[in-house]
Write a protein that holds these residues in place. Structure first.
Motif, mmCIF file in Angstrom:
data_model
loop_
_atom_site.group_PDB
_atom_site.id
_atom_site.type_symbol
_atom_site.label_atom_id
_atom_site.label_comp_id
_atom_site.label_asym_id
_atom_site.label_seq_id
_atom_site.Cartn_x
_atom_site.Cartn_y
_atom_site.Cartn_z
ATOM 1 N N GLY A 1 166.343 42.117 90.772
ATOM 2 C CA GLY A 1 166.386 42.139 89.310
ATOM 3 C C GLY A 1 164.989 42.122 88.725
ATOM 4 O O GLY A 1 164.693 42.795 87.744
ATOM 5 N N THR A 2 164.115 41.304 89.325
ATOM 6 C CA THR A 2 162.769 41.160 88.787
ATOM 7 C C THR A 2 161.832 40.700 89.909
ATOM 8 O O THR A 2 162.283 40.144 90.904
ATOM 9 C CB THR A 2 162.757 40.127 87.641
ATOM 10 N N CYS B 1 160.890 34.317 86.298
ATOM 11 C CA CYS B 1 162.237 34.741 85.908
ATOM 12 C C CYS B 1 163.223 34.824 87.080
ATOM 13 O O CYS B 1 164.422 34.671 86.890
ATOM 14 C CB CYS B 1 162.183 36.107 85.233
ATOM 15 N N LYS C 1 155.967 39.147 79.790
ATOM 16 C CA LYS C 1 157.278 39.149 80.447
ATOM 17 C C LYS C 1 157.846 40.571 80.558
ATOM 18 O O LYS C 1 158.396 40.946 81.588
ATOM 19 C CB LYS C 1 158.247 38.253 79.683
ATOM 20 N N VAL D 1 160.001 43.972 83.687
ATOM 21 C CA VAL D 1 160.727 45.204 83.413
ATOM 22 C C VAL D 1 159.963 46.463 83.822
ATOM 23 O O VAL D 1 160.442 47.260 84.612
ATOM 24 C CB VAL D 1 161.068 45.281 81.901
ATOM 25 N N ARG E 1 164.209 51.355 91.663
ATOM 26 C CA ARG E 1 165.309 50.435 91.341
ATOM 27 C C ARG E 1 166.648 50.996 91.798
ATOM 28 O O ARG E 1 166.940 52.161 91.604
ATOM 29 C CB ARG E 1 165.321 50.146 89.848
#
Lengths: 528, 330
Positions: free
Chosen positions: A38-39, A44, A184, A189, A207
């Motif tokens: 996810g990250t 996070c 962030k 992202v 991804r």
């Protein structure tokens, strides 16, 4: 004529495809994972894939060893004030971030501030604990705590240090004043690079398909295995186990993560080029009993369930390689109490307890909820159902999506009599289980569906959290474990095994009792 | 106009259904140890604490500005995710449709031409297998035989581990590599797509074979075909020039529907071949209750149906002029 030419071209193109690809010169490790990354933002990430990225791209002040003890990493040493409210860390000199700049105390302060401000990831560990972080000098940093928190050092592996300058160079407008969004959006992202100092750098991230880590040659701990070390790690998102097996047999896959079933690992172990390593994890499967609703509010019903359960079938048939669960803390966590009572299947004792129950002989139906897609757990639930049927007690089994289970757990009224879940450690300390499962302040999550709310247990947990003296703290945790087991808020079924399959030439895999810290690729090397 | 109404209706329906799925998406996104405060913070940030009509209005107006809202799963705007995953699925489905055209239509034609012969029976069995066997099973068998056994094709992915991606013009690796003149990348991409696209195509091949056969048999019994044959025109002319075109309307419609439906139905094949496509992304979004992602995928698939239907209508008029005439007359 035209048609024939076309046909010839198609055949030629097909033959061209059969020519094998060029050889590979680097030590490339391909690693399967069953869920997407996810990250890679260490403020996070939470799950095992995100944690794998964090462990390899970043460094923490400390790092766990295979016994669960916390060892210095970026920190050279540390001191703790007598009142347990001040932790001062001396940092190693000359640690380089991936952009070549030096890691300093300012980066440590920034990383903790950022973590707490973003309120994401593992920030909950320190949200109520940290008062402020102060830079004493370039290589010294102090954490001031609001109240003593004994497992503070044990929890620190989750504080990964980010490169302040790199993060702020990518900040966008946000709610944090001069820090904008604390970078962030970039790091979570849009990033194509990391902001760490870890043994690997982010090379690429496609991804939904793969994430690639590349060896950082200037890593401050060096590369003791030299050319035998792993140069690149390609983590591939592979959900289908049949595909994983085919790739493993062909040596297209070097290592298979722990998230497959026992029969799959059995089969993988039979391949001549592959071996399967089994470790005892820090994850324990429990039948969590709601102590506040009928009929599991009656301790005799709870004990009846614990006596009636067929543990041996689990150890011998369903999950070979697993460990017996004695109380809520797995045996490989330092601070586990080996003297607490351990249940085994004894139908006579189960019947005795049943007769002592206030509900006997008309015991209401017991409801059990478990998550979808876990066949072995369904079999374990059926085994309990069969045992209870001998006493005429009905067990109603419901299989629900995970999202539904987390919702059910939010109130005592919606929590079923039994929830079948497993809890893993966040840090190698009994507190991670005791607090998350049994403290009244932690109720309302899937981990605490016992709704124990016992003032004495709360008091003991509160006390162990602020007791700095190791022996005194251990004593408090021992008592807490004993009281909990006597109260029987869970059927402690088994400590789950962790299995990893890998090619025979891959060496150095080291188990550590915290999630994903065993996927530390710096440990590994090739012996071909 | 009707298409827009369909899309709006679809969006409302899915918006409501997605929010009725069990589980708090913020809690799921934040992981097992998130505090109540963290969950509340994210829920507020995602606007989940607002009334449903307001949430819908915010969402739908955002779409017109290219904002498909954040995915809980990937933490990115769903627009970015779809832009990332859609080309992979699109490429897979386009190649699969080529398989269907190249294999399914000729099989149907041959089957019809040699009706009730041994050839017809064999074709019918093949078509039946195509429809009956799930595509992922075809994929797994293909992997085992051609990848593990014969070592001809790679097992997973769109490109080899060390193959660099071609420059992104369309996101379709085959096309992009050709445009960039990177033939080794093209070869690699082609090797990777053959097995998964064939697995996706199997059902379509079966359907198109059967439908082309039925339609052809009907046309081949028409008077004008018999007249053409009576005049001694060779069979291949009567079949391909006079019979195929009018009998191609039903297969064309099915082809269009297959194309659109495969955009969302290819997820099992994408899973087997670790193909980073939108279908897999959509299914994962449903399982994780990532409702913005679910909405995005459904709207794109809905749009694909609308667009493909429109194209099929246009092509039908081109293939069979009588359709245009009828509309003109009407």
């Amino acid at each position: 004529m035209k048609g024939k030419v076309l046909l010839l071209l198609v055949v030629a193109a097909f033959l061209l495809m059969l020519v094998p690809a060029e050889g590979i010169g680097k030590n490339i490790l391909t690693f399967s994972c069953s869920q997407e990354y996810g990250t890679i933002d260490p403020a996070c990430g939470t799950d095992y894939t995100e944690s794998t990225a964090m462990v390899n791209l970043y460094d923490g002040l400390v790092f766990p060893n295979s016994a669960g003890e916390t060892q210095p990493k970026l920190a050279k040493s540390w001191t703790v004030s007598l009142d347990g409210l001040r932790y001062t860390f001396k940092l190693k000199h000359g640690v380089k971030f991936h952009d070549g700049s030096e890691l300093t105390a300012e980066d440590v302060r920034f990383s903790m501030d950022r973590m707490l401000a973003l309120k994401d990831g593992y920030s909950w560990l320190w949200a109520d604990i940290i008062k402020k972080t102060v830079v004493e000098d370039t290589y010294t940093v102090t954490f001031y705590l609001r109240k003593p928190f004994a497992p503070f050092i044990a929890s620190l592996p989750w504080l990964f240090i980010v490169n302040k300058d790199a993060v702020l160079a990518h900040k966008e407008a946000g709610e944090f004043g001069e820090f904008g969004d604390y970078g962030k959006h970039w790091l979570s992202v849009t990033t194509t690079e990391d902001a760490g100092s870890g043994p690997y750098t982010l090379k690429s991230w496609d991804r939904g398909r793969e994430i690639v880590f590349e060896r950082f040659p200037d890593y401050f701990e060096g590369w003791p295995k030299g050319d035998k070390s792993v140069d690149e790690v390609h983590t591939l998102l592979l959900r289908e186990t049949a595909t994983v097996k085919t790739m493993l047999r062909k040596d297209e896959l070097t290592m298979v993560e722990h998230w497959r079933t026992y029969p799959d690992y059995q089969e993988m172990d039979s391949y001549p080029n592959v071996r399967v390593l089994t470790f005892l994890s820090t994850e324990e499967l429990c039948f969590k009993l709601n102590t506040k609703i009928s009929p599991t509010d009656d301790i005799h019903i709870r004990r009846m369930l614990a006596w009636a359960y067929d543990y041996k079938t689990v150890y011998d048939i369903l999950e070979p390689g697993s460990g017996a669960a004695r109380g809520p803390i797995p045996c490989n966590i330092p601070g586990y109490n080996p003297r607490v009572f351990q249940y085994h299947q004894d139908m006579d004792k189960a019947q005795e307890e049943l007769k002592l129950s206030k509900y006997y002989p008309n015991v209401p139906t017991i409801t059990l909820v478990m998550p979808t897609g876990l066949e072995n757990r369904r079999k374990m639930a059926l085994s309990l159902k069969e045992a209870l049927a001998k006493f005429g007690v009905k067990l109603d089994i419901h299989i629900e999506p995970w999202g539904r289970m987390t919702d059910l757990a939010t109130t005592v009224g919606t929590t079923p009599n039994i929830m079948v879940t497993s809890v893993a450690s966040n840090y190698a300390d009994p507190d991670t289980y005791l607090y998350c499962m049994y403290h009244s302040k932690a109720t309302g999550t899937w981990m605490s569906t016992e709704w124990l709310q016992d003032p004495l247990v709360d008091q003991l947990i509160d006390q162990e959290r602020i007791t700095i003296d190791k022996e005194a703290r251990r004593h408090l945790m021992d008592i807490a474990q004993q009281i909990i087991v006597e109260d029987c808020p869970d059927v402690f079924v088994y400590v789950m095994p962790l299995r990893v399959a890998m090619q025979n030439y891959l060496k150095g895999f080291t188990f550590r009792p915290i999630m994903s810290f065993y996927y530390y690729f710096h440990d590994l090397w090739y012996e071909k | 106009m009707y298409s827009i109404l369909v899309l709006v209706g679809l969006s409302i329906l899915i918006f409501i259904i997605a929010r009725m799925l069990p589980g708090n998406p913020a809690r799921l996104a934040l992981g097992p140890f998130a505090s109540g405060e963290q969950v509340e913070h994210l829920s507020h940030k995602m606007g989940m604490d607002k009334p449903l009509p307001l949430q819908y209005w915010t969402y739908i107006t955002g779409i017109f500005h290219g904002d498909f809202s954040l995915s809980f799963q990937t933490r990115r705007n769903v627009r970015l995710d779809i832009a990332h995953y859609l080309p992979a699925t699109l490429e897979l489905v386009i190649v699969a449709i080529l398989w269907v055209l190249v294999i399914g239509v000729p099989l149907g034609v041959l089957s019809a031409r040699y009706k009730d012969s041994w050839l017809d029976n064999v074709m019918r069995v093949i078509a039946f297998i195509g429809v009956a066997v799930p595509p992922f099973v075809v994929g797994l068998i293909g992997q085992f035989v051609f990848s593990y056994g014969l070592g001809i094709f790679p097992t997973t992915g769109r490109l080899g581990l060390l193959t660099p991606k071609p420059p992104s013009y369309t996101g379709l690796f085959l096309l992009d590599s050709l445009i960039a003149g990177e033939f080794s990348v093209f070869k690699d991409a082609l090797q990777h797509i053959i097995l998964p696209s064939f697995a996706v195509a199997m059902t379509g091949i079966g359907q198109i074979t059967r439908i082309t056969r039925g339609s052809m048999i009907d046309v081949l019994s028409k008077d004008y075909i018999e007249a053409a044959e009576a005049f001694g025109i060779p069979n291949r002319y009567t079949t391909f020039k006079y019979a195929l075109k009018p009998s191609f309307i039903p297969p064309l419609t099915i082809l269009g529907l297959t194309f659109a439906s495969q955009l969302s139905n290819a997820f099992l094949v994408e899973t087997v071949f670790a193909w980073p496509g939108m279908a897999k992304y959509g299914v994962r979004a449903i399982l994780r209750k990532d409702f913005n992602a679910v909405m995005g995928v459904v709207l794109i698939v809905g749009l694909a149906f609308v667009v493909v239907n429109f194209i099929v209508d246009m092509l039908a008029g081109y293939v069979d002029p009588r359709i245009r005439l009828k509309e003109g007359e009407g």
